[in-house]
Design a protein around this motif. Structure first.
Motif, PDB file in Angstrom:
ATOM      1  N   ALA A   5       0.845  -1.185   0.000  1.00  0.00           N
ATOM      2  CA  ALA A   5       0.000   0.000   0.000  1.00  0.00           C
ATOM      3  C   ALA A   5       0.888   1.244   0.000  1.00  0.00           C
ATOM      4  O   ALA A   5       1.909   1.285   0.689  1.00  0.00           O
ATOM      5  CB  ALA A   5      -0.899  -0.004   1.230  1.00  0.00           C
ATOM      6  N   PRO A   6       0.549   2.255  -0.791  1.00  0.00           N
ATOM      7  CA  PRO A   6       1.370   3.463  -0.821  1.00  0.00           C
ATOM      8  C   PRO A   6       1.301   4.189   0.519  1.00  0.00           C
ATOM      9  O   PRO A   6       0.261   4.272   1.151  1.00  0.00           O
ATOM     10  CB  PRO A   6       0.754   4.300  -1.935  1.00  0.00           C
ATOM     11  N   ARG A   7       2.454   4.683   0.943  1.00  0.00           N
ATOM     12  CA  ARG A   7       2.508   5.455   2.182  1.00  0.00           C
ATOM     13  C   ARG A   7       2.456   6.939   1.844  1.00  0.00           C
ATOM     14  O   ARG A   7       3.034   7.362   0.842  1.00  0.00           O
ATOM     15  CB  ARG A   7       3.794   5.147   2.943  1.00  0.00           C
ATOM     16  N   PRO A   8       1.801   7.722   2.659  1.00  0.00           N
ATOM     17  CA  PRO A   8       1.725   9.165   2.385  1.00  0.00           C
ATOM     18  C   PRO A   8       3.125   9.795   2.418  1.00  0.00           C
ATOM     19  O   PRO A   8       3.910   9.535   3.326  1.00  0.00           O
ATOM     20  CB  PRO A   8       0.859   9.711   3.523  1.00  0.00           C
ATOM     21  N   GLY A   9       3.424  10.573   1.408  1.00  0.00           N
ATOM     22  CA  GLY A   9       4.700  11.275   1.363  1.00  0.00           C
ATOM     23  C   GLY A   9       5.854  10.430   0.845  1.00  0.00           C
ATOM     24  O   GLY A   9       6.979  10.887   0.809  1.00  0.00           O
ATOM     25  N   HIS A  10       5.613   9.205   0.447  1.00  0.00           N
ATOM     26  CA  HIS A  10       6.672   8.337  -0.066  1.00  0.00           C
ATOM     27  C   HIS A  10       6.304   7.870  -1.463  1.00  0.00           C
ATOM     28  O   HIS A  10       5.679   6.838  -1.646  1.00  0.00           O
ATOM     29  CB  HIS A  10       6.883   7.128   0.846  1.00  0.00           C
ATOM     30  N   ASN A  11       6.702   8.632  -2.436  1.00  0.00           N
ATOM     31  CA  ASN A  11       6.432   8.289  -3.820  1.00  0.00           C
ATOM     32  C   ASN A  11       7.644   7.549  -4.379  1.00  0.00           C
ATOM     33  O   ASN A  11       8.754   8.061  -4.369  1.00  0.00           O
ATOM     34  CB  ASN A  11       6.153   9.563  -4.624  1.00  0.00           C
ATOM     35  N   SER A  12       7.467   6.342  -4.854  1.00  0.00           N
ATOM     36  CA  SER A  12       8.592   5.548  -5.344  1.00  0.00           C
ATOM     37  C   SER A  12       9.228   6.181  -6.581  1.00  0.00           C
ATOM     38  O   SER A  12      10.409   6.005  -6.824  1.00  0.00           O
ATOM     39  CB  SER A  12       8.135   4.124  -5.658  1.00  0.00           C
ATOM     40  N   GLU A  13       8.460   6.901  -7.371  1.00  0.00           N
ATOM     41  CA  GLU A  13       9.024   7.555  -8.547  1.00  0.00           C
ATOM     42  C   GLU A  13      10.064   8.594  -8.128  1.00  0.00           C
ATOM     43  O   GLU A  13      11.127   8.667  -8.694  1.00  0.00           O
ATOM     44  CB  GLU A  13       7.911   8.230  -9.352  1.00  0.00           C
ATOM     45  N   ALA A  14       9.754   9.392  -7.150  1.00  0.00           N
ATOM     46  CA  ALA A  14      10.686  10.421  -6.698  1.00  0.00           C
ATOM     47  C   ALA A  14      11.923   9.795  -6.081  1.00  0.00           C
ATOM     48  O   ALA A  14      13.026  10.304  -6.238  1.00  0.00           O
ATOM     49  CB  ALA A  14      10.009  11.344  -5.700  1.00  0.00           C
ATOM     50  N   ARG A  15      11.781   8.697  -5.399  1.00  0.00           N
ATOM     51  CA  ARG A  15      12.924   8.056  -4.759  1.00  0.00           C
ATOM     52  C   ARG A  15      13.906   7.549  -5.819  1.00  0.00           C
ATOM     53  O   ARG A  15      15.095   7.665  -5.677  1.00  0.00           O
ATOM     54  CB  ARG A  15      12.455   6.926  -3.858  1.00  0.00           C
ATOM     55  N   ARG A  16      13.392   6.987  -6.905  1.00  0.00           N
ATOM     56  CA  ARG A  16      14.276   6.514  -7.969  1.00  0.00           C
ATOM     57  C   ARG A  16      14.996   7.675  -8.640  1.00  0.00           C
ATOM     58  O   ARG A  16      16.159   7.585  -8.952  1.00  0.00           O
ATOM     59  CB  ARG A  16      13.475   5.736  -9.006  1.00  0.00           C
TER      60      ARG A  16
END
Length: 78
Positions: A5-16
Motif C-alpha cells: 500500500a502506498p505510504r503518504p509522502g513516499h512516492n517511489s518515482e521520486a525516490r528513484r
C-alpha cells in the motif's frame, strides 16, 4: 496482490529519480568514466606505436573525459 500500500509522502518515482542524483552514484559513475578515459589513452598510445590512426580513440578519450569531469563536478556539488 503483493503490491504494498502506498505510504503518504513516499512516492517511489521520486525516490528513484533522486538516487540518480546522489553523490555516491555520481562518484561511482565518475570513477567508471575516468577509468574509461585512461584506458582510451592507453589505446591511443598503442595505436601510435603500431602506426594506426588514433582519431577515433582520441574522440572516445574526449567523450569519456568530458563525462568524467561533469560527473566529478556533480559529485562535489552535492
Amino acid at each position: 496482490m503483493s503490491d504494498r500500500a502506498p505510504r503518504p509522502g513516499h512516492n517511489s518515482e521520486a525516490r528513484r529519480a533522486s538516487a540518480w542524483l546522489s553523490p555516491r552514484t555520481c562518484r561511482v559513475l565518475a570513477v567508471v568514466f575516468t577509468v574509461g578515459a585512461l584506458g582510451s589513452v592507453v589505446l591511443v598510445v598503442v595505436d601510435l606505436v603500431v602506426g594506426r590512426p588514433a582519431a577515433g580513440d582520441l574522440f572516445i578519450v574526449f567523450l569519456n573525459g568530458f563525462a568524467a569531469v561533469i560527473l566529478w563536478m556533480l559529485a562535489r556539488r552535492t
